[in-house]
Design a protein around this motif. Structure first.
Motif, PDB file in Angstrom:
ATOM      1  N   ILE A  90      -5.626   3.612   1.726  1.00 50.67           N
ATOM      2  CA  ILE A  90      -5.543   1.956   1.090  1.00 50.67           C
ATOM      3  C   ILE A  90      -4.532   1.331   1.991  1.00 50.67           C
ATOM      4  O   ILE A  90      -4.582   0.164   1.988  1.00 50.67           O
ATOM      5  N   ALA A  91      -3.706   2.096   2.910  1.00 45.87           N
ATOM      6  CA  ALA A  91      -2.985   1.316   4.000  1.00 45.87           C
ATOM      7  C   ALA A  91      -3.790   0.982   5.088  1.00 45.87           C
ATOM      8  O   ALA A  91      -3.091   0.283   5.822  1.00 45.87           O
ATOM      9  N   ILE A 147      -8.589   2.711  -8.503  1.00 41.68           N
ATOM     10  CA  ILE A 147      -8.486   2.739  -7.339  1.00 41.68           C
ATOM     11  C   ILE A 147      -8.168   4.249  -7.034  1.00 41.68           C
ATOM     12  O   ILE A 147      -7.233   4.670  -7.409  1.00 41.68           O
ATOM     13  N   ILE A 156       2.040   1.881  -3.511  1.00 39.65           N
ATOM     14  CA  ILE A 156       0.696   2.206  -4.283  1.00 39.65           C
ATOM     15  C   ILE A 156       0.571   3.820  -4.252  1.00 39.65           C
ATOM     16  O   ILE A 156       0.404   4.394  -5.118  1.00 39.65           O
ATOM     17  N   ARG A 157       0.303   4.231  -2.938  1.00 43.20           N
ATOM     18  CA  ARG A 157       0.028   5.480  -2.431  1.00 43.20           C
ATOM     19  C   ARG A 157       1.115   6.410  -3.315  1.00 43.20           C
ATOM     20  O   ARG A 157       0.614   7.463  -3.861  1.00 43.20           O
ATOM     21  N   GLN A 175     -12.098  -5.793  -7.490  1.00 47.31           N
ATOM     22  CA  GLN A 175     -11.453  -5.981  -8.987  1.00 47.31           C
ATOM     23  C   GLN A 175     -11.741  -7.349  -9.576  1.00 47.31           C
ATOM     24  O   GLN A 175     -12.063  -7.476 -10.575  1.00 47.31           O
ATOM     25  N   PRO A 192       0.742  -1.227   0.085  1.00 51.41           N
ATOM     26  CA  PRO A 192      -0.068  -0.080   0.104  1.00 51.41           C
ATOM     27  C   PRO A 192       0.712   1.226   0.158  1.00 51.41           C
ATOM     28  O   PRO A 192       0.694   2.299  -0.725  1.00 51.41           O
ATOM     29  N   ASP A 224      -7.181   6.890  -3.338  1.00 53.48           N
ATOM     30  CA  ASP A 224      -7.006   7.005  -1.990  1.00 53.48           C
ATOM     31  C   ASP A 224      -7.209   8.470  -1.734  1.00 53.48           C
ATOM     32  O   ASP A 224      -6.511   9.670  -2.360  1.00 53.48           O
ATOM     33  N   ILE A 264      -4.162  -0.059 -10.664  1.00 59.32           N
ATOM     34  CA  ILE A 264      -3.683  -1.188  -9.811  1.00 59.32           C
ATOM     35  C   ILE A 264      -4.032  -2.391 -10.147  1.00 59.32           C
ATOM     36  O   ILE A 264      -5.213  -2.687 -10.283  1.00 59.32           O
ATOM     37  N   VAL A 309     -11.362  -1.607 -12.419  1.00 59.00           N
ATOM     38  CA  VAL A 309     -11.620  -0.786 -11.326  1.00 59.00           C
ATOM     39  C   VAL A 309     -10.574   0.137 -11.149  1.00 59.00           C
ATOM     40  O   VAL A 309      -9.362  -0.044 -10.885  1.00 59.00           O
ATOM     41  N   GLN A 318       0.743   6.660  -7.008  1.00 58.03           N
ATOM     42  CA  GLN A 318      -0.450   7.623  -7.306  1.00 58.03           C
ATOM     43  C   GLN A 318      -0.161   8.973  -7.198  1.00 58.03           C
ATOM     44  O   GLN A 318      -0.482   9.608  -7.999  1.00 58.03           O
ATOM     45  N   PRO A 355      -8.023  -2.958   1.787  1.00 62.76           N
ATOM     46  CA  PRO A 355      -7.474  -3.923   0.556  1.00 62.76           C
ATOM     47  C   PRO A 355      -8.238  -5.237   0.234  1.00 62.76           C
ATOM     48  O   PRO A 355      -8.664  -5.576  -0.853  1.00 62.76           O
TER      49      PRO A 355
END
Lengths: 332, 332
Positions: free
Chosen positions: B77-78, B102, A86-87, B90, A83, B104, A102, B100, A90, B83
């Motif tokens: 998301i963390a 995503i 990913i954060r 998804q 995560p 945050d 993702i 999808v 983004q 998750p």
DNA sequence: TTGAAAGCGCTAACAC
DNA sequence: GTGTTAGCGCTTTCAA
């Protein structure tokens, strides 16, 4: 309320009409404002904002030929390692108006292949973290795509490695200094690049030191399976346990505690990733990895340069940092 | 290898040429195969597969007017709560060929608004989890969009609630049965629907029971801040602590342990969400929520029906299940 | 059962 | 500085 119509999004042509300008002028107000009279830009932007105009990404992608989309493939989004990555990806992508798609492969090779296929079609580049693909397939699949790997050290590819080499080396030296002589390395998933790196460093650090090393593995990497492997972990009466990651380290602390073994009094424990380090008792000494930095760098790398060209093969290792907390002490 | 060209994706027209058919025929082989001679479909699909043809989502979206994309907005998301939701969404979206996206929001209202704007333009519908928007803004923003909420109970909207009502009520009854008389509810973030629901159930369950209730809150919801609030939590010498979620419950167990208070011997602890329940000592009694079910249902709901129509306002509550482990016992 | 042609919303030459 | 025009890859009437 049911049956109500969704408002159709305003288009560039509508805005152009209302303002008595041409569609291209409106387009330019967003994509090349410096070509227009500042006043015109203002007028158009105001009108657009008022009508809630947002450029249609699909039309734009189709017209320019470059979808401003980056695919990010991870094995498991529920693994706390990802995560933050990913954060960061983004947030970084946002800066250049890109979108990050993702996808989660479940650690499954077939699914990973399918995901790559699917994302290729709608992304200008792919970032693949901890790829599980065998080298051959990986080369074939990526031969003519813009791909960057994170934590997969495949020669001749563009890759970023979130490394624990320096920090773990330093940690091992410290453990030796403190008089530790019996080590256990509790590894993680087979085939993980990180596991290979860590295992290697532990071995190297101990070579010629006279200390003994027991090397094992918890393939699933879960807390429960680590607990279940208690006997094996403690078989050689280690004075120091180096864990593949914090989840395993957490379990090791708990199983030691269950048996009345004091941490760090009798046994020192170190983790890696620094994901749960603050929620163990005592707080876990761990290695904070440059995951967010890696993601930022990855996005910046794929975003720059011609999208029609492959990425330049290169290997970048980002070194993590040892975070000393309270699970390491002198032996005895 | 650097400077090598990325292979251009084959288009429908190229395939059509090679096969001596028209582009529309190729298109139909994928979108309406029953209009074509089965043999033709076969021929086209084979050729396409061989050349690695994948339909261009942008062109398709532009042409049909419906982007097969669903936006999923989560605060963080963390946070381990999300998750599994993302994953389920998804996987479900895949079934109908949807993607999808995503996003945050960091729990930030401004960012949430911007995200909604941005995603609206490229998604056919939005699923927003744990929205932090004030009701007024939320109504305005969603008045003419296809939106479904998860864990936000706004009247006149389509919403799915991942509820702990039944399970938590049952848990409270059990605690009362076991003779508990002094309760503490350690709540989570202000404005969270889940927190409101749980707080309410705890109060209701205790009303008229003669038991006392101390109600407090850890706004950040973190382990560290919970530990720091130890004095406040223990002020009334509770016999049972009900935590907003497992992270807080985990901290409560640890702080109790720090003070030499036995769990569940002296104090019972229950968590919620069942995210970390198996990694506490002793294993935490918690409530497993129907997060994945909610995500699946959410996706199926937004995917079905005309994309040009708003979603039907409705309220669906999915009840979680009490998972009894080892942190609850009779008082005394 | 298949083909031809128009058009989705936008951008990018090329004019003016 | 701004307008005109063609076309990105696909779907979808309408004809054949």
């Amino acid at each position: 309320m049911s049956g109500a119509r969704v408002k159709k999004a305003p288009t560039i042509v509508e805005i152009a009409h209302e303002l008595g300008v041409s569609p291209s002028t409106v387009s330019r107000a967003f994509t090349a404002p410096r070509l227009l009279k500042p006043e015109t830009v203002e007028r158009i932007r105001a009108a657009a904002a008022e009508r809630g105009y947002v450029p249609n990404v699909h039309a734009r992608a189709l017209s320019t030929g470059v979808p401003r989309t980056i695919g990010l493939i991870v094995p498991d989004i529920a693994n706390p390692f990802f995560p933050p990555m990913i954060r960061a990806a983004q947030r970084t992508a946002e800066e250049t108006g890109h979108t990050v798609l993702i996808a989660d492969t479940d650690g499954d090779v077939e699914r990973e292949k399918r995901t790559i296929e699917r994302l290729t079609a709608q992304s200008e580049s792919l970032i693949i973290a901890s790829s599980r693909l065998p080298s051959a397939q990986l080369c074939e699949l990526t031969a003519r795509r813009r791909v960057l790997f994170i934590n997969r050290d495949e020669p001749e590819t563009a890759r970023i490695l979130v490394s624990s080499r320096d920090a773990l080396g330093q940690c091992m030296a410290r453990l030796l200094e403190l008089g530790h002589e019996r080590f256990v390395y509790v590894g993680g998933p087979e085939g993980s690049w990180s596991d290979g790196e860590r295992r290697g460093i532990v071995e190297e650090s101990l070579a010629g030191s006279g200390a003994t090393l027991e090397s094992m593995r918890i393939p699933s990497g879960t807390y429960a399976d680590t607990m279940a492997a208690a006997d094996q972990i403690l078989a050689g009466s280690p004075t120091a346990v180096v864990a593949f990651d914090d989840v395993i380290a957490h379990a090791v602390i708990d199983l030691l505690h269950d048996r009345g073994v004091s941490v760090p009094g009798a046994v020192s424990v170190v983790g890696c990733d620094d994901t749960v380090a603050l929620t163990t008792q005592p707080p876990l000494t761990s290695i904070a990895l440059k995951v967010a930095d890696a993601a930022r760098l990855a996005v910046r790398t794929v975003v720059e340069g011609q999208v029609s060209e492959m990425l330049t093969p290169q290997r970048i290792a980002l070194q993590g940092e040892l975070v000393e907390r309270a699970t390491v002490a002198a032996v005895g």
